[in-house]
Design an enzyme around this catalytic site. Structure first.
Site, short mmCIF file in Angstrom:
data_model
loop_
_atom_site.label_atom_id
_atom_site.label_comp_id
_atom_site.label_asym_id
_atom_site.label_seq_id
_atom_site.Cartn_x
_atom_site.Cartn_y
_atom_site.Cartn_z
CB CYS A 1 -0.95 0.09 1.19
SG CYS A 1 -2.25 -1.12 1.21
NE ARG B 1 4.88 1.66 0.62
CZ ARG B 1 5.51 1.89 1.78
NH1 ARG B 1 6.67 2.48 1.77
NH2 ARG B 1 4.97 1.56 2.92
CD1 TRP C 1 0.51 -6.23 -2.28
CD2 TRP C 1 -0.35 -6.92 -0.34
NE1 TRP C 1 0.94 -7.51 -2.06
CE2 TRP C 1 0.43 -7.96 -0.89
CE3 TRP C 1 -1.01 -7.14 0.87
CZ2 TRP C 1 0.59 -9.20 -0.26
CZ3 TRP C 1 -0.85 -8.36 1.50
CH2 TRP C 1 -0.07 -9.38 0.93
CG ASN D 1 -0.22 0.96 4.44
OD1 ASN D 1 -0.52 -0.23 4.47
ND2 ASN D 1 1.02 1.39 4.41
N GLY D 2 -2.92 -0.59 6.06
CA GLY D 2 -2.98 -1.32 7.34
C GLY D 2 -4.24 -2.15 7.43
CD GLU E 1 18.70 -13.38 -0.61
OE1 GLU E 1 17.86 -13.83 0.19
OE2 GLU E 1 18.51 -12.36 -1.28
CE LYS F 1 16.30 -11.87 -3.96
NZ LYS F 1 16.42 -11.39 -2.68
CD GLU G 1 12.25 -12.35 -3.24
OE1 GLU G 1 11.79 -11.74 -2.29
OE2 GLU G 1 13.43 -12.18 -3.64
CG HIS H 1 19.35 -36.74 4.84
ND1 HIS H 1 19.47 -38.04 5.29
CD2 HIS H 1 20.52 -36.13 5.13
CE1 HIS H 1 20.67 -38.19 5.85
NE2 HIS H 1 21.33 -37.05 5.74
CE LYS I 1 12.82 -3.11 -1.22
NZ LYS I 1 13.73 -4.24 -1.45
C1 G6P Z 1 9.35 -8.58 1.86
C2 G6P Z 1 10.32 -8.18 0.76
C3 G6P Z 1 11.64 -8.90 0.96
C4 G6P Z 1 12.19 -8.63 2.34
C5 G6P Z 1 11.18 -8.98 3.43
C6 G6P Z 1 11.62 -8.46 4.79
O1 G6P Z 1 8.99 -9.90 1.70
O2 G6P Z 1 9.78 -8.48 -0.50
O3 G6P Z 1 12.58 -8.46 -0.02
O4 G6P Z 1 13.36 -9.38 2.54
O5 G6P Z 1 9.92 -8.36 3.15
O6 G6P Z 1 11.62 -7.06 4.74
P1 G6P Z 1 12.54 -6.11 5.60
O7 G6P Z 1 12.22 -4.74 5.10
O8 G6P Z 1 12.10 -6.31 7.03
O9 G6P Z 1 13.94 -6.50 5.40
#
Ligand code: G6P
Length: 614
Positions: A2, A27, A74, A100-101, A487, A491, A494, A510, A609
């Site tokens: 949002c 975002r 969102w 937002n919220g 990670e 990536k 995502e 396993h 984001k």
């Molecule tokens: C969302 C974002 C990720 C991020 C995660 C934690 O899922 O898409 O990229 O790692 O939130 O966010 P933060 O701002 O707490 O690192």
């Protein structure tokens, strides 16, 4: 998650609002809307989908007005469609509101309002809040500002709201609790409102970050007034923004993600600058110096985070255990807070968050605080809620990260956590001086090594071409490279929507080994460190089952080159620093695969984001 923008001043509001919404697109959202006030009526438009759809809609209509509000939604309550998009109107049509919220007690409020004859057109909690404010205003006869304050005192949940009244062309009202809101202060009664500073930066550098449970009145003639929900008057604290406009633009790159991947040598230099003193052979972290006892006497470190930040936390676990000899537990913030965790007053809790707004991480902090632990924040966004909720902390100084998939924030987080682990180890006397100095020099050379890694871009692109059609991928690593495997997999899923899993290489036998066939790319971090031979054996196991191997190796490696289908060379560094260097080719690989598959790398579907809901 949002985005909110608001404007009141002498300019046309719409161009400012639409540009602001574009700046906030990163975002994550699924519908958008704007409302401008002109001569006692609203020009209001909202629709499902991208801000570009909203622009086309507005283009065919009137967008006049020197004040207005805009929103990217969102979806939480109700599907992402035109009706549920914000702004929402009160029953009499006099008020419009963006939010937002989540209003947790919206069902109870809705029931009471329905009993009084209110009817609703959307499925949202926001529309209920708008009607509730209208109701309080009508019943109390107080000013709208007072009524908003009283209404919010009854609300359970999280909110950042902006409200506009058709009958009052001089005022905007906004408020926040657990969702961020920034007010930009222009000249001659001009104000900007946004979820973060990115839409404001090109107009003014003077900002006020609203605190939780504060309500603000923005009046063209009388300026800014802030009170708490409990009716205490607050003097607005105006801060100067340090962010530069270039930092939130693409700067010639095709996407923010590609720009941010390439920014890493610079962002890591910024993260370590002033903290690493090679001449004196000392690491300076003010959060360690100022709270020395907390760190030297810590019986345990608890790390709370989500997503990529959680992966940085996993790297930190290895770092603190190796250097500072403190036991570490790394927790998903969302799990930690709901299971009545055991927290001792001698615990140090490290909360890691790029945005500094993640609702679960924030809630985990509040819980640990209540139970007496010392909380240290590692955040990227200056002035963010988490950075203010912690006892102490260190900013990562990576600069604004706009791509939803985190890249430079991760390497900056690991760099700062590295410095933190070294600083604590030095204070606890758990690291030998010569090793400390060697590691400091090695960390200092990491940005140059990443510059070398970025030279592999074309080669990585070629590998991406080979695997862009894959349906699954497996990422393997051991020791410090295990969090990198997680990670790398995150990536890829995502941004390219390919199913990917990260695994500790030895665990493969396993379970995941059952998945391996000639269709399965297996990406292995096989640098020459403590577990190199073991990883080579794991590669053999994949090869024996005809899996396709893409290996990240050190420059000049021959053994793995003979086994792998493709190798990507990275310069040698200490095992403890491999995560920062080896993650870069994995970021590039995901990026190219996603682009080749036609995906929007900066705004992947369904992702946000800044995750401000729990
Ligand atoms: C969302 C974002 C990720 C991020 C995660 C934690 O899922 O898409 O990229 O790692 O939130 O966010 P933060 O701002 O707490 O690192």
């Amino acid at each position: 998650m949002c985005g909110i923008v608001g404007y009141i001043g002498s300019k046309e509001a719409y161009p400012i609002l639409i540009k602001g919404l574009q700046r906030l697109e990163y975002r994550g959202y699924d519908s958008a809307g704007v409302a401008m006030l002109h001569q006692g009526s609203f020009n209001m438009y909202k629709c499902k989908g991208k801000v570009a759809n909203l622009e086309s809609l507005v283009a065919q209509n009137s967008s006049i007005g020197d004040m207005g509000i805009g929103h990217t939604r969102w979806a939480t309550h109700g599907a992402p469609n035109d009706v549920n998009a914000h702004p929402h109107s009160s029953g009499d049509g006099n008020l419009v509101l963006i939010h937002n919220g989540i209003i947790e007690n919206y069902a109870t409020l809705k029931e009471a309002l329905t009993a009084q004859g209110h009817t609703f057109t959307s499925d949202t909690d926001t529309e209920v809040l708008t009607h509730f404010i209208e109701d309080v205003y009508a019943k109390t006869g107080l000013s709208l500002f007072e009524s908003v304050r009283l209404a919010l005192a009854e609300v359970v949940g999280a909110y950042a709201i902006v409200l506009m009244d058709k009958r009052n062309p001089n005022q905007l009202i906004c408020a926040k609790k657990s969702s961020p809101l920034v007010i930009g202060v222009g000249e001659h009664g001009e104000f900007f409102i946004a979820s973060d500073a990115t839409p404001i930066i090109e107009y003014t550098k003077n900002v006020v970050y609203l605190d939780d449970e504060e309500v603000a009145l923005l009046d063209r003639n009388e300026g800014l007034k802030i009170v708490t929900i409990q009716n205490q008057i607050k003097v607005p604290y105006i801060q100067a923004l340090e962010m530069k406009l270039e930092a939130i633009e693409k700067g010639g790159y095709d996407s923010f993600m590609l720009k941010e991947i390439h920014e890493q040598p610079r962002s890591i230099r910024d993260s370590i600058r002033g903290r690493l003193n090679l001449t004196l052979g000392a690491v300076r972290m003010s959060g360690v110096d100022e709270h020395e006892e907390k760190w030297t006497k810590a019986s345990r470190i608890l790390i709370v985070a989500c997503g990529t930040s959680w992966h940085a936390g996993l790297v930190a676990e290895y770092l603190f255990e190796e250097f500072a000899r403190i036991p570490v537990e790394v927790e998903y913030a969302s799990e930690f807070r709901y299971r009545d965790p055991i927290i001792f007053p001698t615990d140090v809790v490290i909360a890691i968050s790029q945005s500094g707004e993640t609702a679960d991480t924030l809630a985990a902090i509040e819980l640990a605080k209540e139970r007496g632990a010392f909380i240290f924040g590692v955040c990227n966004v200056v002035g963010s809620t988490i950075s203010r909720a912690t006892h102490s902390g260190a900013y990562t100084h990576a600069g604004p990260e706009i791509g939803v998939a985190s890249t430079k924030a991760f390497t900056a987080q690991v760099s700062v956590l590295y410095l933190l682990a070294l600083a604590v180890a030095e204070k606890r006397g758990t690291i030998a001086k010569d090793r400390l100095h060697r590691l400091m020099a090695e960390l200092n050379s990491v940005p140059n090594k990443i510059e070398e890694v970025l030279q592999t871009n074309e080669q990585v692109k070629h590998i991406a071409e080979m695997y862009k059609g894959s349906r699954n991928a497996l990422y393997l690593g051991r020791g410090y490279s295990f969090p990198v495997a997680l990670e790398g997999a995150l990536k890829l899923k995502e941004i390219s929507y390919i199913h990917a899993e990260g695994y500790p290489a030895a665990e493969m036998k396993h379970g995941p080994i059952a998945l391996i066939d000639e269709e399965m790319p297996v990406i292995v971090i096989a640098t020459q460190g403590a577990s190199y031979e073991k990883v080579v054996s794991n590669i053999q196991e994949v090869k024996a089952r005809k899996g396709k191997i893409i290996a990240i190796v050190n420059t000049g490696d021959k053994t793995v080159r003979e086994l792998a289908d493709y190798t990507i060379e990275i310069p040698k560094t200490d095992d403890s620093l491999v995560p920062i260097v080896s993650v870069v080719p994995l970021q590039l690989l995901s990026y190219h695969i996603a682009v080749m598959r036609g995906c929007n790398v900066d705004q992947p579907r369904n992702l946000a984001k800044s995750v401000t809901v729990e």
